[in-house]
Design an enzyme around this catalytic site. Structure first.
Site, mmCIF file in Angstrom:
data_model
loop_
_atom_site.group_PDB
_atom_site.id
_atom_site.type_symbol
_atom_site.label_atom_id
_atom_site.label_comp_id
_atom_site.label_asym_id
_atom_site.label_seq_id
_atom_site.Cartn_x
_atom_site.Cartn_y
_atom_site.Cartn_z
ATOM 1 N N ARG A 46 57.086 68.571 55.310
ATOM 2 C CA ARG A 46 57.848 68.685 56.552
ATOM 3 C C ARG A 46 59.231 69.246 56.233
ATOM 4 O O ARG A 46 59.955 68.685 55.405
ATOM 5 C CB ARG A 46 57.984 67.314 57.215
ATOM 6 N N TYR A 54 63.317 53.284 59.299
ATOM 7 C CA TYR A 54 63.968 52.836 58.060
ATOM 8 C C TYR A 54 64.234 51.333 58.029
ATOM 9 O O TYR A 54 64.357 50.754 56.968
ATOM 10 C CB TYR A 54 65.300 53.580 57.873
#
Ligand code: FCB
Length: 460
Positions: free
Chosen positions: A80, A297
């Protein structure tokens, strides 16, 4: 430690790594690239730690063949990356810079030649400065310019890029960039953040139509930063504070994309007139997508502040935190995936970013030993695999990040890579987590056995 064994991932699960143009490319003035808001912000005194800029960064613009060779060693299915808008439309509007498109053309071809699928993000925060000068994302015209840019890119790459992500984390652009001044363009207006979030979402919906036209066989989606939110206690005040953080960060984006409406409680909180919605906008934003990209995260633990000034984040003193001060809480990712699947039914999801910064050093043996990152990735993959086993349609995982890179307002002080970058020499040093991820990926691959049904030669 979560219980072993590791969950079984679907056979066609996509193993990836992620990056973003401004954070790795460098070559900020080459081949006709224009100025972005991050170029301007980084040279504004006091905005980025240590005065760091991404003028050189990881020099990926020149070193991508070497980096792709490392990706191959890692065994990646997919990479990506993002496309730099000011490389393609240097002045934000008007002429398209063919030399900018040529770079991504070479990059995509090299990836495909190595058997790695390109996952391209159109916008990972580097708005052309010329558009910011004309009002930036608070202006509807910026959404129109974004669609022209999406058209130019997908006309060139649409025959080879099979997965497109319109935007990366519109919450961060709107709130950190326009309300809190921590990111480019550094504005500090709540009203601007709300207008920016609407125009980002609108440009996503419009760009989906353009991508489908230019790349009819591609999968198209958007990436949101989402986090599981826990209230600090059962008190009604803490519960309400948690709901507000969830509304601002998660529902403000998920609801318009999947339900075609902003959440009523947040509209009321912001003031309904604060969102510059015109007829047809909500239909455009809620255009069906093929997948939702999830960046995760940490989780939030939220309480009400004593003086009634809105929510406050609560820190568990026992919690393990990363070098960003973010809590390590893999169960939050598991809960988040189950919730998004249950409440919004995306046709598919990818974890488009997940990873951790730690204070890595290269030691006497020349290597970088990063057991905390390895355990972070392992435990979060465990959470993803358990969600998949429960039927959540999660199709892939992209570790953030492939390389150490320019971590926005933190400059080069935070290292997220599974490959260490020695910035003065640009040497790449795969960290222990790289080798762990390589072995993990290899262990997931279906074992190809010689077919028992093979014809037996020589018997008549
Ligand atoms: C995300 C960003 C990415 C990187 C990681 C640590 O919010 O999308 O560029 O900075 O955080």
């Amino acid at each position: 430690m979560s219980p072993q064994p590791t969950p079984v991932f679907p056979a066609d699960f996509v193993w990836g790594a992620a990056t973003a143009a401004y954070q790795i490319e460098g070559a900020a003035r080459e081949d006709g690239r224009g100025e972005s808001v991050w170029d301007r912000f980084a040279v504004t005194p006091g905005k980025v730690r240590n005065g760091d800029t991404a003028a050189v960064a990881c020099d990926f613009y020149h070193r991508y063949p070497e980096d792709i060779a490392l990706m191959r060693e890692l065994g990646l299915d997919a990479f990506r990356f993002s496309i730099s808008w000011p490389r393609i439309v240097p002045a934000g509007s008007g002429p398209v810079n063919q030399a900018g498109l040529d770079f991504y053309d070479r990059l995509v071809d090299e990836l495909l030649a190595e058997g790695i699928q390109p996952y391209a993000t159109l916008f990972h925060w580097d708005t052309p400065q010329a558009l910011e000068d004309a009002g930036g994302w608070t202006e509807r015209a910026t959404a129109e310019r974004f669609v022209e840019y999406a058209d130019a890119v997908s006309r060139r790459l649409g025959d080879r890029v099979g997965h497109w992500i319109t935007h990366n984390e519109p919450w961060v652009v709107a709130w950190l960039g326009y309300a809190w001044g921590e990111h480019a363009p550094g504005r500090t207006s709540g009203a601007d953040a709300i207008a920016a979030s609407h125009h980002l979402l609108l440009s996503h919906g419009w760009a989906v139509d353009v991508l489908r036209r230019n790349a009819p066989n591609a999968q198209v989606g958007i990436t949101l930063n989402l986090a599981h939110v826990d209230a600090a206690s059962d008190s009604p005040e803490d519960q309400a504070a948690a709901r507000e953080v969830d509304g601002n960060g998660n529902r403000w984006f998920l609801d318009p994309i999947f339900r075609g409406e902003y959440p009523a409680d947040m509209l009321e909180a912001y003031g309904p007139a604060s969102v510059p919605v015109r007829d047809g906008d909500m239909e455009a934003i809620s255009v069906p997508i093929d997948f939702l990209g999830v960046n995760n995260y940490f989780r939030h633990v939220v309480g009400a502040s004593a003086n009634g000034e809105g929510p406050r984040l609560v820190r568990d003193p026992e919690a393990q935190v990363t070098d960003m001060g973010w809590e390590v809480y893999p169960q939050g990712l598991y809960q988040l995936l189950l919730r998004v699947a249950a409440e919004y039914s995306p046709p598919a999801m990818y974890i488009t970013e997940n990873g951790a910064a730690f204070g890595d050093v290269r030691v006497h043996d020349g290597r970088v030993h990063d057991p905390e990152r390895q355990e972070y990735i392992r435990s979060h993959l465990d959470a993803v695999g358990r969600a998949a086993e429960r039927g959540v349609p999660v199709n892939g995982y992209f570790v953030w990040s492939f390389l150490d890179n320019f971590e926005w307002a933190h400059g080069y002080s935070k290292r997220f890579g599974i490959v260490y970058v020695d910035y003065p020499t640009q040497e790449r040093v795969p960290k222990d987590s790289f080798y762990w991820y390589r072995d993990f990926i290899a262990a997931q691959r279906p074992i190809v056995r010689p077919s028992l049904a093979a014809p037996v030669v020589g018997v008549s």
